[in-house]
Scaffold this active site. Sequence first.
Site, PDB file in Angstrom:
ATOM      1  N   GLY A   1       0.837  -1.204   0.000  1.00 39.46           N
ATOM      2  CA  GLY A   1       0.000   0.000   0.000  1.00 39.46           C
ATOM      3  C   GLY A   1       0.868   1.249   0.000  1.00 39.46           C
ATOM      4  O   GLY A   1       1.931   1.289  -0.635  1.00 39.46           O
ATOM      5  N   GLN A   2       0.416   2.273   0.731  1.00 44.36           N
ATOM      6  CA  GLN A   2       1.126   3.554   0.735  1.00 44.36           C
ATOM      7  C   GLN A   2       2.538   3.417   1.306  1.00 44.36           C
ATOM      8  O   GLN A   2       3.499   3.902   0.712  1.00 44.36           O
ATOM      9  CB  GLN A   2       0.341   4.582   1.572  1.00 44.36           C
ATOM     10  N   ILE A   3       2.654   2.756   2.463  1.00 51.67           N
ATOM     11  CA  ILE A   3       3.993   2.611   3.056  1.00 51.67           C
ATOM     12  C   ILE A   3       4.803   1.590   2.257  1.00 51.67           C
ATOM     13  O   ILE A   3       5.975   1.824   1.953  1.00 51.67           O
ATOM     14  CB  ILE A   3       3.933   2.196   4.545  1.00 51.67           C
ATOM     15  N   GLY A   4       4.178   0.471   1.883  1.00 53.01           N
ATOM     16  CA  GLY A   4       4.892  -0.581   1.159  1.00 53.01           C
ATOM     17  C   GLY A   4       5.505  -0.068  -0.137  1.00 53.01           C
ATOM     18  O   GLY A   4       6.672  -0.343  -0.446  1.00 53.01           O
TER      19      GLY A   4
ATOM     20  N   ARG B   1      -5.502   4.109  16.813  1.00 55.44           N
ATOM     21  CA  ARG B   1      -4.750   2.955  16.295  1.00 55.44           C
ATOM     22  C   ARG B   1      -5.347   1.659  16.843  1.00 55.44           C
ATOM     23  O   ARG B   1      -5.376   0.638  16.171  1.00 55.44           O
ATOM     24  CB  ARG B   1      -3.277   3.065  16.715  1.00 55.44           C
TER      25      ARG B   1
ATOM     26  N   ILE C   1       5.249  -2.750  10.977  1.00 53.06           N
ATOM     27  CA  ILE C   1       4.791  -1.351  11.024  1.00 53.06           C
ATOM     28  C   ILE C   1       3.280  -1.286  11.269  1.00 53.06           C
ATOM     29  O   ILE C   1       2.740  -0.287  11.720  1.00 53.06           O
ATOM     30  CB  ILE C   1       5.146  -0.603   9.703  1.00 53.06           C
TER      31      ILE C   1
ATOM     32  N   ASN D   1      -0.358  -1.241  12.637  1.00 53.93           N
ATOM     33  CA  ASN D   1      -0.905  -0.795  13.924  1.00 53.93           C
ATOM     34  C   ASN D   1      -2.027  -1.696  14.423  1.00 53.93           C
ATOM     35  O   ASN D   1      -2.660  -2.369  13.606  1.00 53.93           O
ATOM     36  CB  ASN D   1      -1.463   0.636  13.760  1.00 53.93           C
TER      37      ASN D   1
ATOM     38  N   HIS E   1       3.480   2.922  20.967  1.00 57.04           N
ATOM     39  CA  HIS E   1       3.198   3.863  19.882  1.00 57.04           C
ATOM     40  C   HIS E   1       1.715   4.210  19.946  1.00 57.04           C
ATOM     41  O   HIS E   1       0.893   3.659  19.238  1.00 57.04           O
ATOM     42  CB  HIS E   1       3.541   3.191  18.544  1.00 57.04           C
TER      43      HIS E   1
HETATM   44  P1  A3D Z   1      -2.474   0.845   3.024  1.00 55.64           P
HETATM   45  O1  A3D Z   1      -2.063   1.838   1.996  1.00 55.64           O
HETATM   46  O2  A3D Z   1      -3.945   0.559   3.194  1.00 55.64           O
HETATM   47  O3  A3D Z   1      -1.715  -0.531   2.697  1.00 55.64           O
HETATM   48  C1  A3D Z   1      -1.976  -1.706   3.385  1.00 55.64           C
HETATM   49  C2  A3D Z   1      -1.883  -2.843   2.356  1.00 55.64           C
HETATM   50  O4  A3D Z   1      -2.011  -4.074   3.054  1.00 55.64           O
HETATM   51  C3  A3D Z   1      -2.981  -2.802   1.287  1.00 55.64           C
HETATM   52  O5  A3D Z   1      -2.394  -2.719  -0.004  1.00 55.64           O
HETATM   53  C4  A3D Z   1      -3.725  -4.125   1.492  1.00 55.64           C
HETATM   54  O6  A3D Z   1      -4.166  -4.715   0.278  1.00 55.64           O
HETATM   55  C5  A3D Z   1      -2.648  -4.960   2.156  1.00 55.64           C
HETATM   56  N1  A3D Z   1      -3.173  -6.116   2.888  1.00 55.64           N
HETATM   57  C6  A3D Z   1      -4.303  -6.219   3.640  1.00 55.64           C
HETATM   58  N2  A3D Z   1      -4.418  -7.466   4.130  1.00 55.64           N
HETATM   59  C7  A3D Z   1      -3.320  -8.156   3.709  1.00 55.64           C
HETATM   60  C8  A3D Z   1      -2.862  -9.484   3.906  1.00 55.64           C
HETATM   61  N3  A3D Z   1      -3.571 -10.356   4.627  1.00 55.64           N
HETATM   62  N4  A3D Z   1      -1.700  -9.842   3.341  1.00 55.64           N
HETATM   63  C9  A3D Z   1      -0.990  -8.970   2.578  1.00 55.64           C
HETATM   64  N5  A3D Z   1      -1.372  -7.698   2.364  1.00 55.64           N
HETATM   65  C10 A3D Z   1      -2.538  -7.302   2.922  1.00 55.64           C
HETATM   66  O7  A3D Z   1      -1.905   1.247   4.474  1.00 55.64           O
HETATM   67  P2  A3D Z   1      -0.515   1.999   4.807  1.00 55.64           P
HETATM   68  O8  A3D Z   1       0.555   1.425   3.982  1.00 55.64           O
HETATM   69  O9  A3D Z   1      -0.745   3.461   4.817  1.00 55.64           O
HETATM   70  O10 A3D Z   1      -0.353   1.556   6.336  1.00 55.64           O
HETATM   71  C11 A3D Z   1      -0.081   0.216   6.674  1.00 55.64           C
HETATM   72  C12 A3D Z   1      -0.150  -0.021   8.179  1.00 55.64           C
HETATM   73  O11 A3D Z   1       0.870   0.753   8.816  1.00 55.64           O
HETATM   74  C13 A3D Z   1      -1.465   0.404   8.842  1.00 55.64           C
HETATM   75  O12 A3D Z   1      -1.838  -0.564   9.806  1.00 55.64           O
HETATM   76  C14 A3D Z   1      -1.103   1.709   9.541  1.00 55.64           C
HETATM   77  O13 A3D Z   1      -1.932   1.971  10.652  1.00 55.64           O
HETATM   78  C15 A3D Z   1       0.309   1.439   9.939  1.00 55.64           C
HETATM   79  N6  A3D Z   1       1.131   2.624  10.241  1.00 55.64           N
HETATM   80  C16 A3D Z   1       1.999   2.513  11.291  1.00 55.64           C
HETATM   81  C17 A3D Z   1       2.811   3.560  11.615  1.00 55.64           C
HETATM   82  C18 A3D Z   1       3.766   3.432  12.771  1.00 55.64           C
HETATM   83  O14 A3D Z   1       4.487   4.360  13.071  1.00 55.64           O
HETATM   84  C19 A3D Z   1       3.816   2.201  13.530  1.00 55.64           C
HETATM   85  C20 A3D Z   1       2.753   4.752  10.876  1.00 55.64           C
HETATM   86  C21 A3D Z   1       1.872   4.848   9.828  1.00 55.64           C
HETATM   87  C22 A3D Z   1       1.039   3.753   9.499  1.00 55.64           C
END
Ligand code: A3D
Length: 320
Positions: free
Chosen positions: A12-15, A89, A119, A121, A176
């Site tokens: 997703g966004q972070i990945g 979170r 990462i 939450n 966090h």
């Molecule tokens: P997002 O852009 O929604 O990406 C998440 C991805 O995970 C999506 O592409 C989904 O398709 C995929 N996904 C869902 N279920 C599965 C699965 N079973 N197997 C494989 N992939 C799957 O979210 P994001 O990238 O913005 O954020 C990801 C996570 O990081 C979220 O839980 C946020 O809350 C968390 N986050 C944590 C921090 C910290 O500082 C710890 C900061 C910002 C975000």
Amino acid sequence: MARPKIALIGAGQIGGTLAHLAAMKELGDVVLFDIAEGTPQGKSLDIAESGPVAGFDAVMKGTQDYADIAGADVCIVTAGVPRKPGMSRDDLLGINLKVMKSVGEGIKAHAPNAFVICITNPLDAMVWALQQFSGLPAHKVCGMAGVLDSARFRHFLSLEFNVSMRDVTAFVLGGHGDTMVPLTRYSTVAGIPLPDLVEMGWTTAEKLEAIVQRTRDGGAEIVKYLGNGSAFYAPATSAIEMAEAYLKDQKRLLPCAAYVDGAFGLNGFYVGVPTIIGAEGIEKVVDIKLSKDEQAMFDKSVDAVKGLVAACKEIEPSLA
Ligand code: A3D
């Protein structure tokens, strides 16, 4: 020698940002895994096509098959759902716990020697669950939060003091969440502790308290602006710093969610603490001395994480 292999679970966004940064820094070949068909393939191809212009050598691959992460040196996990405005979170716990189960099993089967950085939450509970589901040694599974929370603190401090962000060091410990513990006494401008800077008239205790609070609310501030997701540039940059410390055996002293057994009066618990990251993973938890007030804040934060871990055990009895 073959390049290291970096598996990103969640595209997703972070990945996607992690993949771009890993390629730009030539940390290794990158496998992007996601259940959303097409997303990891599209993002990897797009990043690969930037290679000739940016001038990096890295193989990029998108996949829906865990077999493709086989032998990964580093796995960074962002799979799950992020917050929407008004959510905490902790509201993500039920859904993301199920995701950690499938991700943990995938890593256990295909990349059991990897250094794993979670990462997803709510971070401290999810990294604990991921370690349990994957069965990897605790020193090879950690969570990214402290580097990001400290970076936010450092940014706000640099604005207040009108100095380069590079000269501001800061420490944010604990879980966090709203109870995270920004440690002003251990935060400095080029070695000058923040309490001294207050005495020197660079800022006031009130302004410092407001900066501490803005740091605690740093994630929510961005969620509110974006409207449909959470921060991703700074979180990805922070996790890449941790991955690089491992891959290059840098022995960096970084705050991260680590398994603490003995230090800080904790017995076998994941929470944000100062650690040393090198080729062995989390090589050391640095047991710094806390004042009475700091310890009370840290204990409150640990209690909040304990509540989340208890909730995980209720949802998923195999974790008990
Ligand atoms: P997002 O852009 O929604 O990406 C998440 C991805 O995970 C999506 O592409 C989904 O398709 C995929 N996904 C869902 N279920 C599965 C699965 N079973 N197997 C494989 N992939 C799957 O979210 P994001 O990238 O913005 O954020 C990801 C996570 O990081 C979220 O839980 C946020 O809350 C968390 N986050 C944590 C921090 C910290 O500082 C710890 C900061 C910002 C975000």
